[in-house]
Design an enzyme around this catalytic site. Sequence first.
Site, PDB file in Angstrom:
ATOM      1  N   THR A   6       0.835  -1.194   0.000  1.00 58.76           N
ATOM      2  CA  THR A   6       0.000   0.000   0.000  1.00 58.76           C
ATOM      3  C   THR A   6       0.876   1.253   0.000  1.00 58.76           C
ATOM      4  OG1 THR A   6      -0.213   0.198   2.422  1.00 58.76           O
ATOM      5  CG2 THR A   6      -1.791  -1.230   1.273  1.00 58.76           C
ATOM      6  N   GLY A   7       0.351   2.304  -0.606  1.00 61.20           N
ATOM      7  CA  GLY A   7       1.114   3.546  -0.689  1.00 61.20           C
ATOM      8  C   GLY A   7       2.403   3.366  -1.454  1.00 61.20           C
ATOM      9  N   ALA A   8       2.312   2.686  -2.604  1.00 62.07           N
ATOM     10  CA  ALA A   8       3.527   2.264  -3.316  1.00 62.07           C
ATOM     11  C   ALA A   8       3.868   3.140  -4.511  1.00 62.07           C
ATOM     12  CB  ALA A   8       3.390   0.812  -3.763  1.00 62.07           C
ATOM     13  N   SER A   9       3.257   4.296  -4.626  1.00 62.78           N
ATOM     14  CA  SER A   9       3.544   5.150  -5.782  1.00 62.78           C
ATOM     15  C   SER A   9       4.840   5.926  -5.625  1.00 62.78           C
ATOM     16  CB  SER A   9       2.386   6.122  -6.028  1.00 62.78           C
ATOM     17  OG  SER A   9       2.233   7.012  -4.943  1.00 62.78           O
ATOM     18  N   GLY A  11       8.328   6.982  -2.535  1.00 58.95           N
ATOM     19  CA  GLY A  11       8.952   6.823  -1.228  1.00 58.95           C
ATOM     20  C   GLY A  11       9.232   5.387  -0.838  1.00 58.95           C
ATOM     21  N   ILE A  12       9.001   5.090   0.438  1.00 61.63           N
ATOM     22  CA  ILE A  12       9.290   3.761   0.979  1.00 61.63           C
ATOM     23  C   ILE A  12       8.462   2.691   0.273  1.00 61.63           C
ATOM     24  CG2 ILE A  12       9.061   2.309   3.038  1.00 61.63           C
ATOM     25  CD1 ILE A  12       9.793   4.843   4.687  1.00 61.63           C
ATOM     26  N   GLY A  13       7.205   2.995  -0.031  1.00 58.61           N
ATOM     27  CA  GLY A  13       6.346   2.019  -0.691  1.00 58.61           C
ATOM     28  C   GLY A  13       6.852   1.637  -2.060  1.00 58.61           C
ATOM     29  N   SER A 132       6.894   4.200  12.619  1.00 62.27           N
ATOM     30  CA  SER A 132       7.810   5.353  12.603  1.00 62.27           C
ATOM     31  C   SER A 132       8.508   5.431  13.945  1.00 62.27           C
ATOM     32  CB  SER A 132       7.030   6.649  12.354  1.00 62.27           C
ATOM     33  OG  SER A 132       7.825   7.790  12.620  1.00 62.27           O
ATOM     34  N   TYR A 145       0.153  11.919  14.513  1.00 57.92           N
ATOM     35  CA  TYR A 145       0.936  10.951  13.745  1.00 57.92           C
ATOM     36  C   TYR A 145       1.666   9.999  14.687  1.00 57.92           C
ATOM     37  CZ  TYR A 145       4.372   9.206  10.344  1.00 57.92           C
ATOM     38  OH  TYR A 145       5.164   8.407   9.543  1.00 57.92           O
TER      39      TYR A 145
END
Length: 237
Positions: A6-9, A11-13, A132, A145
């Site tokens: 998830t969130g792979a577009s 950065g870390i993803g 985090s 956060y």
Amino acid sequence: MIALVTGASRGIGAAAAKRLAADGYTVIVHCNRNTKQAQAVADETGGIVMQADLADFAQIDKMVDAVIRQFGRIDVLVNNAGIALTGLFQDISDEDAVRLFTVDVGGTMHTAKRVLPYMLRAHQGSIVNVASVWGETGAACEVHYSAAKAAVIGFTKALAKETGLSGVRVNCVSPGVIDTDMNRMHGEETMQALAEETALGRIGTPEEVAEAIAFLASEKSGFITGQIIPVNGGFHI
């Protein structure tokens, strides 16, 4: 082997998707809005793009169902997607706070809930959550956060205890200060100060976090579950 990130577009993803693809996984590149960037990652990895707003659990259901219809299985889930808020605690609107918790905690938990039955049926699988360092230590002006990422850490430990006998491992990586778009919003001066607070004297890269994710996804970590793996360069020891 199928991996949903998830969130792979970006950065870390994105780094995790590329690293898992290098290990032979077919990668499902999830995104919310950045479909163009996600497609670029999918083109590079040979994977496919799935779009869903993780604040809307019905969209998560549709995404997982689509993956299962096409591939019949999900072997690895990387819960990386998340949003952040910066500002004094009392200045954050209730609406923004609720969305952050819904995405960062609710989205993580619901995606795992929807994927887990297929892993349990197979008596194997690896869930890797991305928390985090702020979830471990707390950060002023990032209270929501920090609290959300602390919840992800607690979720990881509890779910690992529940699924261990079924062969499903649940672990968490806890990045420190990493060179991502989310962190760059702090500005160059702040990033330099954070680098100086890090024992290794520099900011980490998404690829370094991806290495830890790939390790936890693999059978090389077959006797590791319920653990929080810091990737923080000694920012927090």
